[in-house]
Design a protein around this motif. Structure first.
Motif, PDB file in Angstrom:
ATOM      1  N   PHE A 136       0.826  -1.196   0.000  1.00 46.20           N
ATOM      2  CA  PHE A 136       0.000   0.000   0.000  1.00 46.20           C
ATOM      3  C   PHE A 136       0.867   1.255   0.000  1.00 46.20           C
ATOM      4  N   ASN A 138       2.114   4.912   1.246  1.00 46.02           N
ATOM      5  CA  ASN A 138       2.541   5.298   2.589  1.00 46.02           C
ATOM      6  C   ASN A 138       3.356   4.217   3.282  1.00 46.02           C
ATOM      7  N   LEU A 140       3.146   0.811   3.739  1.00 41.98           N
ATOM      8  CA  LEU A 140       2.676  -0.375   4.458  1.00 41.98           C
ATOM      9  C   LEU A 140       2.740  -1.607   3.552  1.00 41.98           C
ATOM     10  N   ALA A 170      -7.411  -5.510   5.415  1.00 42.49           N
ATOM     11  CA  ALA A 170      -6.656  -5.148   4.214  1.00 42.49           C
ATOM     12  C   ALA A 170      -7.039  -6.017   3.023  1.00 42.49           C
ATOM     13  N   PRO A 173     -10.755  -4.495   1.346  1.00 39.36           N
ATOM     14  CA  PRO A 173     -10.730  -3.022   1.390  1.00 39.36           C
ATOM     15  C   PRO A 173     -12.106  -2.394   1.221  1.00 39.36           C
ATOM     16  N   ARG A 206      -3.248   0.843  15.305  1.00 38.55           N
ATOM     17  CA  ARG A 206      -3.048   2.157  14.695  1.00 38.55           C
ATOM     18  C   ARG A 206      -1.733   2.785  15.154  1.00 38.55           C
ATOM     19  N   ASP A 211      -0.860   5.204  12.231  1.00 42.29           N
ATOM     20  CA  ASP A 211      -2.104   5.687  11.637  1.00 42.29           C
ATOM     21  C   ASP A 211      -2.845   6.576  12.632  1.00 42.29           C
ATOM     22  N   THR A 217      -5.058   6.980   7.381  1.00 45.61           N
ATOM     23  CA  THR A 217      -4.555   6.573   6.075  1.00 45.61           C
ATOM     24  C   THR A 217      -4.961   5.135   5.775  1.00 45.61           C
ATOM     25  N   PHE A 218      -5.089   4.342   6.840  1.00 43.95           N
ATOM     26  CA  PHE A 218      -5.361   2.921   6.650  1.00 43.95           C
ATOM     27  C   PHE A 218      -6.680   2.451   7.280  1.00 43.95           C
ATOM     28  N   PHE A 229     -10.970  -0.662   6.104  1.00 46.30           N
ATOM     29  CA  PHE A 229      -9.600  -0.405   5.639  1.00 46.30           C
ATOM     30  C   PHE A 229      -9.670   0.450   4.390  1.00 46.30           C
ATOM     31  N   GLY A 231      -6.699   1.934   2.947  1.00 49.62           N
ATOM     32  CA  GLY A 231      -5.364   2.108   2.334  1.00 49.62           C
ATOM     33  C   GLY A 231      -5.402   1.932   0.833  1.00 49.62           C
ATOM     34  N   LYS A 233      -3.745   0.781  -2.606  1.00 50.96           N
ATOM     35  CA  LYS A 233      -2.743  -0.180  -3.036  1.00 50.96           C
ATOM     36  C   LYS A 233      -1.648   0.490  -3.846  1.00 50.96           C
TER      37      LYS A 233
END
Length: 236
Positions: A136, A138, A140, A170, A173, A206, A211, A217-218, A229, A231, A233
Motif C-alpha cells: 500500500f 505510505n 505499508l 486489508a 478493502p 493504529r 495511523d 490513512t489505513f 480499511f 489504504g 494499493k
C-alpha cells in the motif's frame, strides 16, 4: 493422498458416512463438529473445498461461510443441510456458497459436485490470494505467508490478533466490519462483550503502523458501526 477437504457437521453419523466415502474416493478429509472449530481449522490448514452444515453449535453455517469468504474468495464452499426452503438456499448462495445440497443426499451426486467444483478451483490462480504480498501507499506492506508487516521498510512487531485484524481488513478493502463481526472472526467467539477488546486492539494497531484515528490513512472508524480499511494499493 488427494486434495484435502473439510466437513463441518455436528451429526457424527452423517460426518462419518461422508468422510469414509470421500476417503475411499482418494481425498484427505478433516472433520470439524462446530462452526468455531471449522473456522479454526480453516485458518490452520489449506483446503481445496469445504462442506458446511447450517445448523452448527457455537457458530452457524451461514456465519462460517461468511468468515471463510473473508479469508479466501475462491475456495469452493458447499452447504449440505436439511433446510430446504428457497430462502435458506438463496441466503447461503448470497453469503458466498458455491453450491447447496439438501439432505438426504446421494453420495454419488456429492462426489460429482465436488469433482466439478475442484476442476473450476484448479483453474484459479491462487498464488496471489493465498500467498500474495499486499503493498500500500505510505509504505505499508503485509506479507501473509510470513505473518510480517513493515512500514517504510521497518518491521513492525505485533501480536497474532493484531496481525489477523489488519490482514482481514486489508484483504477486504472498503468493507465495513462491525465490532461484533471482527470479534466473532478473530476471537472465534459469539460474545458481543468483546467490543472493547476490538477497540483496544485497533487502537494498538493504529499506533504501531503510525495511523491517525482523526485523519486515517489505513483504518477508518465508521461511527456507530465499526471500521474499514481505506489504504490505497501501491502499484509494483
Amino acid at each position: 493422498m488427494g486434495e484435502r477437504l473439510m466437513i463441518v457437521e455436528d451429526d457424527e453419523a452423517i460426518a462419518n458416512i461422508l468422510k469414509e466415502h470421500l476417503e475411499k474416493e482418494g481425498y484427505e478429509v478433516n472433520w470439524a463438529s462446530s462452526g468455531k472449530e471449522g473456522l479454526e481449522d480453516f485458518k490452520t490448514y489449506e483446503f481445496a473445498l469445504v462442506m458446511i452444515d447450517i445448523m452448527l453449535p457455537e457458530m452457524d453455517g451461514f456465519t462460517l461461510c461468511k468468515n471463510i469468504r473473508w479469508i479466501n474468495e475462491d475456495i469452493p464452499v458447499v452447504i449440505i443441510s436439511a433446510k430446504q426452503t428457497e430462502m435458506d438456499k438463496v441466503k447461503g448462495l448470497k453469503l458466498g456458497a458455491d453450491d447447496y445440497i439438501t439432505k438426504p443426499f446421494s453420495l454419488i451426486e456429492v462426489s460429482a459436485r465436488i469433482e466439478a467444483h475442484l476442476r473450476r478451483y484448479k483453474k484459479v490462480d491462487r498464488e496471489s490470494a493465498v500467498n500474495g504480498i499486499l503493498k500500500f501507499k505510505n509504505g505499508l506492506i503485509i506479507i501473509p505467508e510470513e505473518k510480517k508487516v513493515t512500514v517504510n521498510e521497518k518491521e513492525i512487531q505485533m501480536t497474532i490478533k493484531e496481525f489477523e485484524l489488519l490482514s482481514l481488513m486489508a484483504q477486504n478493502p472498503n468493507k465495513v466490519f462491525s465490532k461484533e463481526e471482527l470479534y466473532h472472526h478473530i476471537w472465534e467467539s459469539m460474545d458481543v462483550e468483546g467490543n472493547n477488546t476490538v477497540t483496544v486492539h485497533i487502537k494498538e494497531l493504529r499506533e504501531k503502523i503510525g495511523d491517525s484515528s482523526k485523519n486515517p490513512t489505513f483504518i477508518k472508524t465508521v461511527w456507530g458501526v465499526g471500521y474499514k480499511f481505506i489504504g490505497e494499493k501501491s502499484i509494483g
